[in-house]
Write a protein that holds these residues in place. Structure first.
Motif, short mmCIF file in Angstrom:
data_model
loop_
_atom_site.label_atom_id
_atom_site.label_comp_id
_atom_site.label_asym_id
_atom_site.label_seq_id
_atom_site.Cartn_x
_atom_site.Cartn_y
_atom_site.Cartn_z
N ILE A 166 19.93 49.98 74.84
CA ILE A 166 21.01 50.15 74.04
C ILE A 166 22.12 50.88 74.51
O ILE A 166 23.30 50.89 73.84
CB ILE A 166 20.26 51.33 72.71
N LYS A 167 22.15 51.63 75.82
CA LYS A 167 23.26 51.95 76.25
C LYS A 167 23.41 51.45 77.67
O LYS A 167 22.99 51.95 78.77
CB LYS A 167 23.08 53.55 76.57
N PRO A 168 23.83 49.98 77.75
CA PRO A 168 23.92 49.52 78.94
C PRO A 168 24.83 50.03 80.04
O PRO A 168 25.85 50.49 79.65
CB PRO A 168 24.29 47.93 78.75
N ALA A 169 24.34 50.05 81.08
CA ALA A 169 25.03 50.81 82.24
C ALA A 169 25.81 49.40 83.36
O ALA A 169 26.60 50.05 83.95
CB ALA A 169 24.13 51.39 83.45
N ALA A 170 25.54 48.12 82.75
CA ALA A 170 26.22 47.31 83.45
C ALA A 170 25.86 46.03 82.48
O ALA A 170 25.13 46.07 81.47
CB ALA A 170 25.58 46.89 84.76
N LYS A 171 26.72 44.88 83.01
CA LYS A 171 26.46 43.67 82.10
C LYS A 171 25.46 43.27 81.59
O LYS A 171 25.11 42.98 80.61
CB LYS A 171 27.42 42.61 83.05
N HIS A 172 24.36 43.36 82.77
CA HIS A 172 22.84 42.89 82.41
C HIS A 172 22.38 44.30 82.74
O HIS A 172 21.95 44.92 83.89
CB HIS A 172 22.43 41.94 83.43
N HIS A 173 21.46 44.71 81.57
CA HIS A 173 20.80 46.12 81.81
C HIS A 173 19.67 45.88 80.66
O HIS A 173 19.77 45.91 79.66
CB HIS A 173 21.53 47.27 81.28
N TYR A 174 18.51 45.56 81.46
CA TYR A 174 17.36 45.03 80.52
C TYR A 174 16.18 46.21 80.68
O TYR A 174 15.95 46.51 81.87
CB TYR A 174 17.00 43.79 80.79
N LEU A 175 15.41 46.27 79.76
CA LEU A 175 13.88 47.20 80.07
C LEU A 175 13.02 46.12 79.88
O LEU A 175 12.91 45.30 78.77
CB LEU A 175 14.07 48.17 78.70
#
Length: 137
Positions: free
Chosen positions: A35-44
């Motif tokens: 929910i607070k992406p650190a980069a273009k693609h930030h997945y959990l």
């Protein structure tokens, strides 16, 4: 039957009781954007089973860590991320805000801002690599 916790936001996302964009799901794992992406693609990448954190893993969970990485690479590839510029890791207790095992998959890692580079600094006291977790099993 998988253990789950109705008070856990990640368990609720896995069960469709909480809104999130699901990028991948199967009987054991679910992937959704941070929910607070650190980069273009930030997945959990999360386990459907409620495992509190990486410190709770035992030797019997080695396959879980391997599968989390496998799924992360698959989703990153499907979403067009550059696998040569990726950061994988787990927040290490007590420095985790969600008490549910989840792997961060971040790309491009080279685009992380100053604060994100600190938060997701590899093998720090608060963010550890999958290799570190596996070495402790």
């Amino acid at each position: 039957m998988l253990q789950q916790n109705d008070n856990c936001v990640f368990c609720r996302i896995c069960n469709g009781k909480e809104q999130s964009e699901i990028l991948y799901k199967d009987d054991e794992y679910v992937v959704f954007p941070d929910i607070k992406p650190a980069a273009k693609h930030h997945y959990l990448i999360v386990t459907r089973e409620h495992i509190q954190n990486a410190k709770q893993l035992t030797t019997e969970h080695r396959h879980v860590v391997e599968k989390l990485i496998e799924i992360a690479k698959q989703v990153l590839t499907e979403e067009g991320a550059d696998l040569s510029d990726v950061r994988f890791g787990f927040h290490w207790p007590p420095f985790n805000s969600i008490q549910h095992l989840h792997l961060h998959a971040i790309s491009p890692a080279s685009s992380l801002g100053f604060v994100s580079r600190l938060i997701f600094r590899p093998n720090s006291w608060w963010f550890v690599s999958p290799e570190y977790v596996t070495s402790r099993l």
